[in-house]
Design a protein around this motif. Structure first.
Motif, PDB file in Angstrom:
ATOM      1  N   PRO A 146     -44.659  18.182  45.756  1.00  0.00           N
ATOM      2  CA  PRO A 146     -44.963  19.335  44.909  1.00  0.00           C
ATOM      3  C   PRO A 146     -43.670  20.054  44.513  1.00  0.00           C
ATOM      4  N   LEU A 147     -43.536  20.369  43.217  1.00  0.00           N
ATOM      5  CA  LEU A 147     -42.359  21.071  42.718  1.00  0.00           C
ATOM      6  C   LEU A 147     -42.667  22.516  42.355  1.00  0.00           C
ATOM      7  N   TRP A 148     -43.822  22.742  41.734  1.00  0.00           N
ATOM      8  CA  TRP A 148     -44.186  24.061  41.240  1.00  0.00           C
ATOM      9  C   TRP A 148     -45.658  24.028  40.852  1.00  0.00           C
ATOM     10  N   ALA A 149     -46.328  25.150  40.988  1.00  0.00           N
ATOM     11  CA  ALA A 149     -47.734  25.203  40.580  1.00  0.00           C
ATOM     12  C   ALA A 149     -48.131  26.637  40.249  1.00  0.00           C
ATOM     13  N   ASN A 150     -49.110  26.762  39.370  1.00  0.00           N
ATOM     14  CA  ASN A 150     -49.806  28.021  39.146  1.00  0.00           C
ATOM     15  C   ASN A 150     -51.287  27.681  39.038  1.00  0.00           C
ATOM     16  N   GLU A 151     -52.096  28.548  38.474  1.00  0.00           N
ATOM     17  CA  GLU A 151     -53.539  28.269  38.427  1.00  0.00           C
ATOM     18  C   GLU A 151     -53.926  27.186  37.428  1.00  0.00           C
ATOM     19  N   ASP A 152     -53.022  26.818  36.520  1.00  0.00           N
ATOM     20  CA  ASP A 152     -53.348  25.827  35.491  1.00  0.00           C
ATOM     21  C   ASP A 152     -52.532  24.539  35.548  1.00  0.00           C
ATOM     22  N   VAL A 153     -51.399  24.554  36.222  1.00  0.00           N
ATOM     23  CA  VAL A 153     -50.478  23.421  36.196  1.00  0.00           C
ATOM     24  C   VAL A 153     -49.899  23.188  37.587  1.00  0.00           C
ATOM     25  N   ALA A 154     -49.777  21.918  37.955  1.00  0.00           N
ATOM     26  CA  ALA A 154     -49.050  21.531  39.168  1.00  0.00           C
ATOM     27  C   ALA A 154     -48.050  20.448  38.776  1.00  0.00           C
ATOM     28  N   ARG A 155     -46.782  20.670  39.099  1.00  0.00           N
ATOM     29  CA  ARG A 155     -45.738  19.683  38.824  1.00  0.00           C
ATOM     30  C   ARG A 155     -45.397  18.969  40.124  1.00  0.00           C
ATOM     31  N   LEU A 156     -45.413  17.621  40.082  1.00  0.00           N
ATOM     32  CA  LEU A 156     -45.152  16.792  41.259  1.00  0.00           C
ATOM     33  C   LEU A 156     -44.028  15.819  40.939  1.00  0.00           C
ATOM     34  N   ARG A 157     -43.086  15.658  41.880  1.00  0.00           N
ATOM     35  CA  ARG A 157     -42.003  14.696  41.693  1.00  0.00           C
ATOM     36  C   ARG A 157     -42.527  13.285  41.903  1.00  0.00           C
ATOM     37  N   ALA A 158     -42.208  12.424  40.952  1.00  0.00           N
ATOM     38  CA  ALA A 158     -42.585  11.007  41.012  1.00  0.00           C
ATOM     39  C   ALA A 158     -41.307  10.197  40.796  1.00  0.00           C
ATOM     40  N   GLY A 159     -40.493  10.061  41.836  1.00  0.00           N
ATOM     41  CA  GLY A 159     -39.202   9.388  41.701  1.00  0.00           C
ATOM     42  C   GLY A 159     -38.287  10.210  40.825  1.00  0.00           C
ATOM     43  N   ASP A 160     -37.763   9.608  39.763  1.00  0.00           N
ATOM     44  CA  ASP A 160     -36.892  10.315  38.826  1.00  0.00           C
ATOM     45  C   ASP A 160     -37.681  11.024  37.729  1.00  0.00           C
ATOM     46  N   ALA A 161     -38.977  10.890  37.741  1.00  0.00           N
ATOM     47  CA  ALA A 161     -39.828  11.516  36.726  1.00  0.00           C
ATOM     48  C   ALA A 161     -40.732  12.544  37.404  1.00  0.00           C
ATOM     49  N   GLU A 162     -41.701  13.003  36.664  1.00  0.00           N
ATOM     50  CA  GLU A 162     -42.597  14.022  37.181  1.00  0.00           C
ATOM     51  C   GLU A 162     -44.016  13.743  36.679  1.00  0.00           C
ATOM     52  N   LEU A 163     -44.972  14.033  37.529  1.00  0.00           N
ATOM     53  CA  LEU A 163     -46.374  13.996  37.146  1.00  0.00           C
ATOM     54  C   LEU A 163     -46.829  15.441  37.049  1.00  0.00           C
ATOM     55  N   MET A 164     -47.382  15.819  35.908  1.00  0.00           N
ATOM     56  CA  MET A 164     -47.904  17.168  35.735  1.00  0.00           C
ATOM     57  C   MET A 164     -49.421  17.098  35.676  1.00  0.00           C
ATOM     58  N   LEU A 165     -50.060  17.786  36.592  1.00  0.00           N
ATOM     59  CA  LEU A 165     -51.507  17.929  36.562  1.00  0.00           C
ATOM     60  C   LEU A 165     -51.804  19.206  35.803  1.00  0.00           C
ATOM     61  N   HIS A 166     -52.572  19.093  34.732  1.00  0.00           N
ATOM     62  CA  HIS A 166     -52.853  20.238  33.866  1.00  0.00           C
ATOM     63  C   HIS A 166     -54.352  20.490  33.851  1.00  0.00           C
ATOM     64  N   ARG A 167     -54.747  21.680  34.294  1.00  0.00           N
ATOM     65  CA  ARG A 167     -56.171  22.011  34.354  1.00  0.00           C
ATOM     66  C   ARG A 167     -56.691  22.270  32.943  1.00  0.00           C
TER      67      ARG A 167
END
Length: 125
Positions: A29-50
């Motif tokens: 986990p890199l950062w999150a709020n009520e609508d978005v969670a940013r996760l580190r995926a190696g050199d990239a990132e996966l963003m979960l967007h509500r």
């Protein structure tokens, strides 16, 4: 292009999806709020967007490299993912599982098969 920076996945429930992607797959986990969670995926990132997800069976599927496909598959299913296929040794030299996250998006987990050549990677159809 220099790299893939981010993959965004629309999810209906951040907590439930984070349990699969962060808890089971181990994305940091890199950062999150009520609508978005940013996760580190190696050199990239996966963003979960509500927002309303619109999964497709034959759309884009993110593939995550892991150390142990079998144990990550078990953990992902325990966290709420659905196993679609695998884990199996594939002819292109990876052990792979195909899963569906809680919102229906397909994703794969893979690891290289030891001592596998590169047959079929160039000049074949």
């Amino acid at each position: 292009m220099t790299s893939v920076r981010r993959i965004v996945v629309s999810v209906s429930d951040l907590e439930r999806s984070s349990a699969v992607y962060s808890g089971a797959l181990g994305l940091e986990p890199l950062w999150a709020n009520e609508d978005v969670a940013r996760l580190r995926a190696g050199d990239a990132e996966l963003m979960l967007h509500r927002r309303t997800p619109t999964p497709a069976e034959f759309g884009v599927a993110a593939t995550f490299a892991v150390d142990d496909v079998d144990s990550v598959t078990t953990a992902a299913v325990s966290a709420g993912a659905e196993l679609v296929h695998g884990p199996d040794d594939e002819p292109w030299g990876e052990r792979q599982s195909v899963l569906r996250d809680p919102d229906g998006h397909l994703f794969c987990v893979v690891t290289p098969i030891q001592e596998h050549g590169t047959a079929g990677t160039a000049g074949t159809a």
